[in-house]
Design a protein around this motif. Structure first.
Motif, PDB file in Angstrom:
ATOM      1  N   PRO A 266       0.835  -1.201   0.000  1.00 46.49           N
ATOM      2  CA  PRO A 266       0.000   0.000   0.000  1.00 46.49           C
ATOM      3  C   PRO A 266       0.873   1.256   0.000  1.00 46.49           C
ATOM      4  CG  PRO A 266      -0.702  -1.535   1.707  1.00 46.49           C
ATOM      5  CD  PRO A 266       0.614  -2.044   1.169  1.00 46.49           C
ATOM      6  N   HIS A 267       0.473   2.233  -0.770  1.00 50.53           N
ATOM      7  CA  HIS A 267       1.155   3.534  -0.798  1.00 50.53           C
ATOM      8  C   HIS A 267       2.600   3.440  -1.291  1.00 50.53           C
ATOM      9  CE1 HIS A 267      -2.380   4.669   1.451  1.00 50.53           C
ATOM     10  NE2 HIS A 267      -2.057   3.814   2.398  1.00 50.53           N
ATOM     11  N   LEU A 268       2.861   2.595  -2.278  1.00 57.70           N
ATOM     12  CA  LEU A 268       4.217   2.420  -2.790  1.00 57.70           C
ATOM     13  C   LEU A 268       4.837   3.744  -3.213  1.00 57.70           C
ATOM     14  CD1 LEU A 268       6.651   0.769  -3.712  1.00 57.70           C
ATOM     15  CD2 LEU A 268       5.437   0.339  -5.871  1.00 57.70           C
ATOM     16  N   ALA A 269       4.130   4.534  -4.006  1.00 56.92           N
ATOM     17  CA  ALA A 269       4.695   5.796  -4.494  1.00 56.92           C
ATOM     18  C   ALA A 269       5.083   6.706  -3.326  1.00 56.92           C
ATOM     19  CB  ALA A 269       3.708   6.500  -5.424  1.00 56.92           C
ATOM     20  N   GLU A 270       4.196   6.826  -2.349  1.00 57.58           N
ATOM     21  CA  GLU A 270       4.475   7.681  -1.196  1.00 57.58           C
ATOM     22  C   GLU A 270       5.641   7.148  -0.377  1.00 57.58           C
ATOM     23  OE1 GLU A 270       1.499   6.454  -2.032  1.00 57.58           O
ATOM     24  OE2 GLU A 270       0.169   8.162  -2.321  1.00 57.58           O
ATOM     25  N   ASN A 271       5.717   5.826  -0.217  1.00 60.02           N
ATOM     26  CA  ASN A 271       6.828   5.233   0.531  1.00 60.02           C
ATOM     27  C   ASN A 271       8.157   5.494  -0.155  1.00 60.02           C
ATOM     28  OD1 ASN A 271       5.039   4.208   2.434  1.00 60.02           O
ATOM     29  ND2 ASN A 271       4.970   2.179   1.525  1.00 60.02           N
ATOM     30  N   LEU A 272       8.196   5.329  -1.474  1.00 55.61           N
ATOM     31  CA  LEU A 272       9.440   5.567  -2.199  1.00 55.61           C
ATOM     32  C   LEU A 272       9.836   7.040  -2.131  1.00 55.61           C
ATOM     33  CD1 LEU A 272       8.888   3.298  -5.329  1.00 55.61           C
ATOM     34  CD2 LEU A 272      10.556   2.947  -3.487  1.00 55.61           C
ATOM     35  N   GLU A 273       8.869   7.915  -2.280  1.00 58.36           N
ATOM     36  CA  GLU A 273       9.164   9.349  -2.213  1.00 58.36           C
ATOM     37  C   GLU A 273       9.688   9.729  -0.828  1.00 58.36           C
ATOM     38  OE1 GLU A 273       7.157  13.592  -3.498  1.00 58.36           O
ATOM     39  OE2 GLU A 273       6.035  11.737  -3.805  1.00 58.36           O
ATOM     40  N   ALA A 274       9.031   9.233   0.212  1.00 60.10           N
ATOM     41  CA  ALA A 274       9.470   9.523   1.583  1.00 60.10           C
ATOM     42  C   ALA A 274      10.841   8.909   1.857  1.00 60.10           C
ATOM     43  CB  ALA A 274       8.442   9.009   2.582  1.00 60.10           C
ATOM     44  N   GLY A 275      11.082   7.726   1.307  1.00 59.42           N
ATOM     45  CA  GLY A 275      12.375   7.069   1.492  1.00 59.42           C
ATOM     46  C   GLY A 275      13.505   7.850   0.849  1.00 59.42           C
ATOM     47  N   LEU A 276      13.293   8.295  -0.378  1.00 56.81           N
ATOM     48  CA  LEU A 276      14.317   9.112  -1.038  1.00 56.81           C
ATOM     49  C   LEU A 276      14.576  10.383  -0.246  1.00 56.81           C
ATOM     50  CD1 LEU A 276      13.494   8.856  -4.859  1.00 56.81           C
ATOM     51  CD2 LEU A 276      15.439   7.844  -3.641  1.00 56.81           C
ATOM     52  N   ASP A 277      13.504  11.020   0.196  1.00 58.33           N
ATOM     53  CA  ASP A 277      13.637  12.252   0.967  1.00 58.33           C
ATOM     54  C   ASP A 277      14.436  12.006   2.250  1.00 58.33           C
ATOM     55  OD1 ASP A 277      12.973  15.079   1.356  1.00 58.33           O
ATOM     56  OD2 ASP A 277      11.733  14.352   3.012  1.00 58.33           O
ATOM     57  N   ALA A 278      14.112  10.923   2.955  1.00 58.77           N
ATOM     58  CA  ALA A 278      14.819  10.602   4.198  1.00 58.77           C
ATOM     59  C   ALA A 278      16.296  10.320   3.953  1.00 58.77           C
ATOM     60  CB  ALA A 278      14.165   9.398   4.878  1.00 58.77           C
ATOM     61  N   LEU A 279      16.597   9.821   2.754  1.00 52.44           N
ATOM     62  CA  LEU A 279      17.982   9.498   2.405  1.00 52.44           C
ATOM     63  C   LEU A 279      18.715  10.678   1.769  1.00 52.44           C
ATOM     64  CD1 LEU A 279      17.254   5.906   1.126  1.00 52.44           C
ATOM     65  CD2 LEU A 279      18.590   6.495   3.171  1.00 52.44           C
ATOM     66  N   GLY A 280      18.050  11.832   1.722  1.00 53.39           N
ATOM     67  CA  GLY A 280      18.699  13.042   1.244  1.00 53.39           C
ATOM     68  C   GLY A 280      18.668  13.263  -0.252  1.00 53.39           C
ATOM     69  N   VAL A 281      17.780  12.567  -0.956  1.00 59.24           N
ATOM     70  CA  VAL A 281      17.666  12.737  -2.402  1.00 59.24           C
ATOM     71  C   VAL A 281      16.549  13.737  -2.689  1.00 59.24           C
ATOM     72  CG1 VAL A 281      17.164  11.598  -4.603  1.00 59.24           C
ATOM     73  CG2 VAL A 281      18.501  10.411  -2.843  1.00 59.24           C
ATOM     74  N   ASP A 282      16.826  14.741  -3.497  1.00 62.20           N
ATOM     75  CA  ASP A 282      15.847  15.766  -3.849  1.00 62.20           C
ATOM     76  C   ASP A 282      14.884  15.200  -4.889  1.00 62.20           C
ATOM     77  OD1 ASP A 282      14.372  17.986  -4.523  1.00 62.20           O
ATOM     78  OD2 ASP A 282      16.094  19.233  -5.050  1.00 62.20           O
ATOM     79  N   VAL A 283      13.745  14.735  -4.425  1.00 68.47           N
ATOM     80  CA  VAL A 283      12.768  14.085  -5.296  1.00 68.47           C
ATOM     81  C   VAL A 283      12.217  15.063  -6.323  1.00 68.47           C
ATOM     82  CG1 VAL A 283      10.562  12.854  -5.368  1.00 68.47           C
ATOM     83  CG2 VAL A 283      12.166  12.423  -3.514  1.00 68.47           C
ATOM     84  N   ASP A 284      11.946  16.304  -5.913  1.00 67.45           N
ATOM     85  CA  ASP A 284      11.378  17.298  -6.834  1.00 67.45           C
ATOM     86  C   ASP A 284      12.305  17.545  -8.019  1.00 67.45           C
ATOM     87  OD1 ASP A 284       9.094  17.604  -5.303  1.00 67.45           O
ATOM     88  OD2 ASP A 284       9.948  19.232  -4.120  1.00 67.45           O
ATOM     89  N   ALA A 285      13.602  17.638  -7.759  1.00 68.72           N
ATOM     90  CA  ALA A 285      14.556  17.857  -8.849  1.00 68.72           C
ATOM     91  C   ALA A 285      14.577  16.666  -9.804  1.00 68.72           C
ATOM     92  CB  ALA A 285      15.959  18.112  -8.277  1.00 68.72           C
ATOM     93  N   GLU A 286      14.521  15.474  -9.248  1.00 68.26           N
ATOM     94  CA  GLU A 286      14.506  14.267 -10.083  1.00 68.26           C
ATOM     95  C   GLU A 286      13.250  14.205 -10.919  1.00 68.26           C
ATOM     96  OE1 GLU A 286      16.960  12.186 -10.683  1.00 68.26           O
ATOM     97  OE2 GLU A 286      18.248  13.198  -9.247  1.00 68.26           O
ATOM     98  N   GLU A 287      12.099  14.576 -10.330  1.00 65.92           N
ATOM     99  CA  GLU A 287      10.839  14.571 -11.069  1.00 65.92           C
ATOM    100  C   GLU A 287      10.895  15.567 -12.219  1.00 65.92           C
ATOM    101  OE1 GLU A 287       7.814  15.265  -8.124  1.00 65.92           O
ATOM    102  OE2 GLU A 287       7.609  13.124  -7.706  1.00 65.92           O
ATOM    103  N   GLU A 288      11.461  16.737 -11.975  1.00 64.89           N
ATOM    104  CA  GLU A 288      11.571  17.750 -13.027  1.00 64.89           C
ATOM    105  C   GLU A 288      12.435  17.246 -14.170  1.00 64.89           C
ATOM    106  OE1 GLU A 288      12.843  21.463 -11.338  1.00 64.89           O
ATOM    107  OE2 GLU A 288      11.119  21.534  -9.975  1.00 64.89           O
TER     108      GLU A 288
END
Length: 105
Positions: A80-102
């Motif tokens: 459940p909530h795979l997309a949200e888990n991956l996004e939160a995981g990247l964020d917690a690990l210091g990866v800028d998700v917004d920049a990657e999405e752009e």
């Protein structure tokens, strides 16, 4: 530390958000990742859902490698909530998700 490109994780996030529309594509994409990338993807999702802290990423990764009992695509797509888990995981690990999405758009 993370041995899967952030762009691949963001691709999974995009496809997971599409739901049933992209189910076959998402499954194929995950299955085509190598074993290390699949383990990292799982570990990132676990960090994102709070099963492991970011500081325990190495432990999450080892657990993903040693306790795999089902195909990674099946396991992750059933989460459940795979997309949200991956996004939160990247964020917690210091990866800028917004920049990657752009970059992907």
């Amino acid at each position: 530390m993370i041995e899967i490109s952030a762009s691949k994780v963001v691709q999974v996030i995009f496809q997971a958000r599409e739901g049933r529309v992209a189910e076959a594509e998402l499954s194929a994409f995950i299955e085509n990742l190598n074993d290390d990338e699949q383990a990292h993807l799982t570990a990132i999702a676990w960090v994102g859902r709070g099963s492991f802290d970011a500081e325990d990423y190495a432990e999450a990764l080892m657990t993903a490698r040693t306790e795999k009992t089902t195909p990674t695509a099946d396991y992750l797509m059933g989460m459940p909530h795979l997309a949200e888990n991956l996004e939160a995981g990247l964020d917690a690990l210091g990866v800028d998700v917004d920049a990657e999405e752009e970059d992907l758009l």
